[in-house]
Design an enzyme around this catalytic site. Sequence first.
Site, mmCIF file in Angstrom:
data_model
loop_
_atom_site.group_PDB
_atom_site.id
_atom_site.type_symbol
_atom_site.label_atom_id
_atom_site.label_comp_id
_atom_site.label_asym_id
_atom_site.label_seq_id
_atom_site.Cartn_x
_atom_site.Cartn_y
_atom_site.Cartn_z
ATOM 1 N N GLU A 175 -62.031 -75.887 -16.067
ATOM 2 C CA GLU A 175 -61.035 -75.006 -15.106
ATOM 3 C C GLU A 175 -61.196 -76.166 -14.137
ATOM 4 O O GLU A 175 -62.085 -76.543 -13.542
ATOM 5 C CB GLU A 175 -61.641 -73.676 -14.716
ATOM 6 N N CYS A 208 -60.364 -72.640 -5.700
ATOM 7 C CA CYS A 208 -59.225 -73.136 -6.867
ATOM 8 C C CYS A 208 -58.071 -72.492 -6.807
ATOM 9 O O CYS A 208 -56.918 -72.829 -7.111
ATOM 10 C CB CYS A 208 -59.954 -73.274 -8.194
#
Length: 543
Positions: A293, A327
């Site tokens: 990720e 993120c």
Amino acid sequence: MTIGTFVYPIPANEPILQYAPGSPEKPLLKKTLAELKNTPVDIPMYIGNETITTGKKIAIHPPYEKDFLLGYFNEGEEKHVQQAIDTALATKESWEAVSWENKAHIFLKAAELLATKYRPHIVAATMLGQGKNVYQAEIDAACELIDFLRFNVHFLSEIYKNQPISSPGMNNRSEWRPLEGFVLAVSPFNFTAIGANLPASAAMCGNVVVWKPAYPQIYSANIFMQVMKEAGLPDGVINLIYVDGPVLGKVCFSHPDFAGVHFTGSTGVFNTMWKTIGENIGKYKSYPRIVGETGGKDFVMIHKSADVDVAVTALIRGAFEYQGQKCSAASRAYLPSNLAAAIKEKLIATLSAMKMGSAEDFTNFINAVIDERAFDKIAGFIDGIKNSPDASIIVGGNYDKSIGYFIEPTVVETTNPKYKTMCEEIFGPVLTIYVYDAEQFEEALHLVDTTSPYALTGAVIAQDRFAVELATNKLRNSAGNFYVNDKPTGAVVGQQPFGGARGSGTNDKAGSILNLYRWLSSRTIKEVYVPATDYKYAFLQEA
């Protein structure tokens, strides 16, 4: 010997403590913060049953109080990476042999310890080491981490129950075994829960792990390691080391027993990992699992029918909680021309009144960014904006690192929808807005989809259901997590499995059953009760 089928029902999400005035958790946390600050640490690496200190001690400071010394961690070198791999592989057979229920109970006990005895410690360590305010630390280091441990036990029990059908006279069964070799976990600075889940999820599946956290997360990682030991995790299952990235990669990615990497971090680093693994593919016993990720340039798309207060709240929380260092943080927003003035006015008023300072002062919404390198990078973006003919700062734009690494929440308006800060990940408290013609919503959706190489999270704010439907369809590949009338952050384990595609990673969805399949290898076993004794089939006979 297994004498029963053990079931772990789906748990409830861990309740979020509010730390309100008069609550029991607030004074306890403040007491724990003071105790940790008054107790300097010397954090070792954990390899097997050894706690290893070295001659290279690196200081740990709160990002908002850079001259205060929390203690040190001991940086390792190449030999420690090799030692961690050797120890993990030596532990592998015995860990695989532990029954599922006994594995499960280690992680469930760890969750219970984090929910009770260690809750103030893991929250306080996240505040001090990573600069999160109390709420951000609570939802991360306590709630999300506890949820990862409990839900993953449930998810894994569901996987083990998943068995093939059998025809009469035979039996088919699937065996879900760990990967052959060791798993490398490389975790980021910004989430204690992610830092712990990357090694723990692989270990729960029976794998042995080498874990390398980002340096600013070591302070909280140390507490998680202590919790796992108290919960009964055998030595050598998770080996926690602190080494430079290239040193780690040199040893791990050339080892024949490298079985996979569980990564959260930058897209650039992940790309380098993938390339190195590909170049070394002939060295490995099996094709490694590559799970990552990575970055994001997350959007908020506001329709002309949106409620202004809903839009402003989504932008402020989405862009500036934890200083934009998620993120999933909102970093680009598209405002319709009919609402742009009202949204900008309220953004400016709200952000101008917002408090910034130490994470230990619970009245501060904004705290410091993680370290000097991040500060300098973000300040460089802001300086570039100040000198650009295509963009201007409408609020914020100041920064100061004399006490801590403080950057004001900054909103940039651009007339160029492909301006640098609309495309590139900043990872800081900078939101860029672009005003589009309110009657050209579909064209603006095309801009959203094509502006950035990332596809992690995004949101649409609209009261018009036709607009919601259109955005949901047109932006199908633009975000792995898509939010309607909400900020694009705050995924909850079991509720919003998290991950994106394109330049944002492999979309293997932490917080769901999907991620755990990546750390398992299936063997199908067929047994026939009365085997055939002649090769001939009926079709061979003519009469």
